[in-house]
Design an enzyme around this catalytic site. Sequence first.
Site, PDB file in Angstrom:
ATOM      1  N   THR A 167       0.838  -1.187   0.000  1.00  0.00           N
ATOM      2  CA  THR A 167       0.000   0.000   0.000  1.00  0.00           C
ATOM      3  C   THR A 167       0.880   1.246   0.000  1.00  0.00           C
ATOM      4  O   THR A 167       1.949   1.222   0.613  1.00  0.00           O
ATOM      5  CB  THR A 167      -0.772   0.010   1.347  1.00  0.00           C
ATOM      6  N   ARG A 195     -12.523  -9.002  -0.031  1.00  0.00           N
ATOM      7  CA  ARG A 195     -11.663  -8.850   1.158  1.00  0.00           C
ATOM      8  C   ARG A 195     -11.207  -7.395   1.280  1.00  0.00           C
ATOM      9  O   ARG A 195     -10.692  -6.815   0.337  1.00  0.00           O
ATOM     10  CB  ARG A 195     -10.459  -9.776   1.042  1.00  0.00           C
ATOM     11  N   GLY A 197      -8.660  -4.877   3.315  1.00  0.00           N
ATOM     12  CA  GLY A 197      -7.497  -4.857   4.192  1.00  0.00           C
ATOM     13  C   GLY A 197      -7.659  -3.758   5.224  1.00  0.00           C
ATOM     14  O   GLY A 197      -8.755  -3.227   5.445  1.00  0.00           O
ATOM     15  N   GLY A 219       1.552  -3.639   4.750  1.00  0.00           N
ATOM     16  CA  GLY A 219       1.868  -5.037   5.007  1.00  0.00           C
ATOM     17  C   GLY A 219       0.596  -5.795   5.357  1.00  0.00           C
ATOM     18  O   GLY A 219      -0.446  -5.571   4.740  1.00  0.00           O
ATOM     19  N   GLY A 221      -2.529  -6.418   6.491  1.00  0.00           N
ATOM     20  CA  GLY A 221      -3.628  -5.586   6.973  1.00  0.00           C
ATOM     21  C   GLY A 221      -4.455  -6.265   8.040  1.00  0.00           C
ATOM     22  O   GLY A 221      -5.013  -5.609   8.930  1.00  0.00           O
TER      23      GLY A 221
HETATM   24  N1  ASP Z   1      -1.959  -3.473   4.051  1.00  0.00           N
HETATM   25  C1  ASP Z   1      -2.438  -3.891   2.747  1.00  0.00           C
HETATM   26  C2  ASP Z   1      -3.599  -4.810   2.898  1.00  0.00           C
HETATM   27  O1  ASP Z   1      -3.600  -5.606   3.823  1.00  0.00           O
HETATM   28  C3  ASP Z   1      -1.433  -4.558   1.894  1.00  0.00           C
HETATM   29  C4  ASP Z   1      -0.037  -4.038   1.908  1.00  0.00           C
HETATM   30  O2  ASP Z   1       0.242  -2.943   2.369  1.00  0.00           O
HETATM   31  O3  ASP Z   1       0.862  -4.776   1.462  1.00  0.00           O
HETATM   32  O4  ASP Z   1      -4.469  -4.778   2.057  1.00  0.00           O
END
Ligand code: ASP
Length: 309
Positions: A167, A195, A197, A219, A221
């Site tokens: 993100t 889904r 996040g 990361g 979520g």
């Molecule tokens: N945090 C985001 C999610 O879970 C994904 C990411 O930042 O890699 O959708």
Amino acid sequence: MNRILVANSEGTPGVAQAAEMLAAGAGGLDAIEAGIRLVEADTSIRTVGRGGWPNLLGEVELDAAIIDGNSFRSGAVGALKGYLHPISVARAVLERLPHEFLAGEGAARFAEEIGAEKGDNLTPDSARVWREWFEENVPPAARGDWPDVPLAELCQQAIDPEKGKDTTVYLTLDGRGEIMAGVSTSGWAWKYPGRLGDSPVIGAGCFADTRYGAAACTGTGEMAIRAGTSRAIVLYMKMGLSLTAAVDEAIEDLRRLQGGLLQRITLHAIDRDGRHRVVAVNAEDQLYYWLWREGDAAPRSEPTEIVAL
Ligand code: ASP
């Protein structure tokens, strides 16, 4: 003044623009939206906007949120399909609706109503990588009535094609002393359709309070949702902890999580005195973020701290 911009490395296409705007006196929401729009439009960033990874069915569903740390008005959209700039749709939720969060068909309907830019976010290359994943992971016997087949098992096996990419998150303290945050993402690759996040969940993926600071996560979520991580960091500052201690406390909360998806999560935080901290928890590789402070000619790339749970 302690103007500051913190953005993660996925924010690269927009950080110079956002920093220039802050230096020239723009408000945080304008700088964040302008910066994130550039990230959403850049197809080399495979985890945000056009060019982002699709879900299990090969459809790109985008999530975004923006929050005003003065009023706590926020705007968020989840699982938005067919629009190029979810951050601008999120901002329109903030500015035009009595609601804070729209998802799926309702979010698309609102995007249409406000004349948001439409576009096919699935690039040929993302379609190719998804097709390769499909051929390797969906047994011919399970393809019969595709897409009307059970997906629960497939989403257990899903592996992001680009580890450590995220993100995009932007945190600002602007020339008016106001603190804002914004985030945008295509979410977890090969996710179950629908889904959401942490990114569009205010308090999980981002939070801002002009009195204390702001935080945003990237990361896994699912971890930030369970621990309410962004809100927790800002609340810990409100309760008197320093920025450093507040982030440590939020990491302690993450340590308590058991079961579910427990992988890497990166915490970004700023406080109202212009301090910042970025910590990659459970990272396998060194990650970087962008930092711009008042007086800097341009944003510079800095390594994150790394902490293991
Ligand atoms: N945090 C985001 C999610 O879970 C994904 C990411 O930042 O890699 O959708």
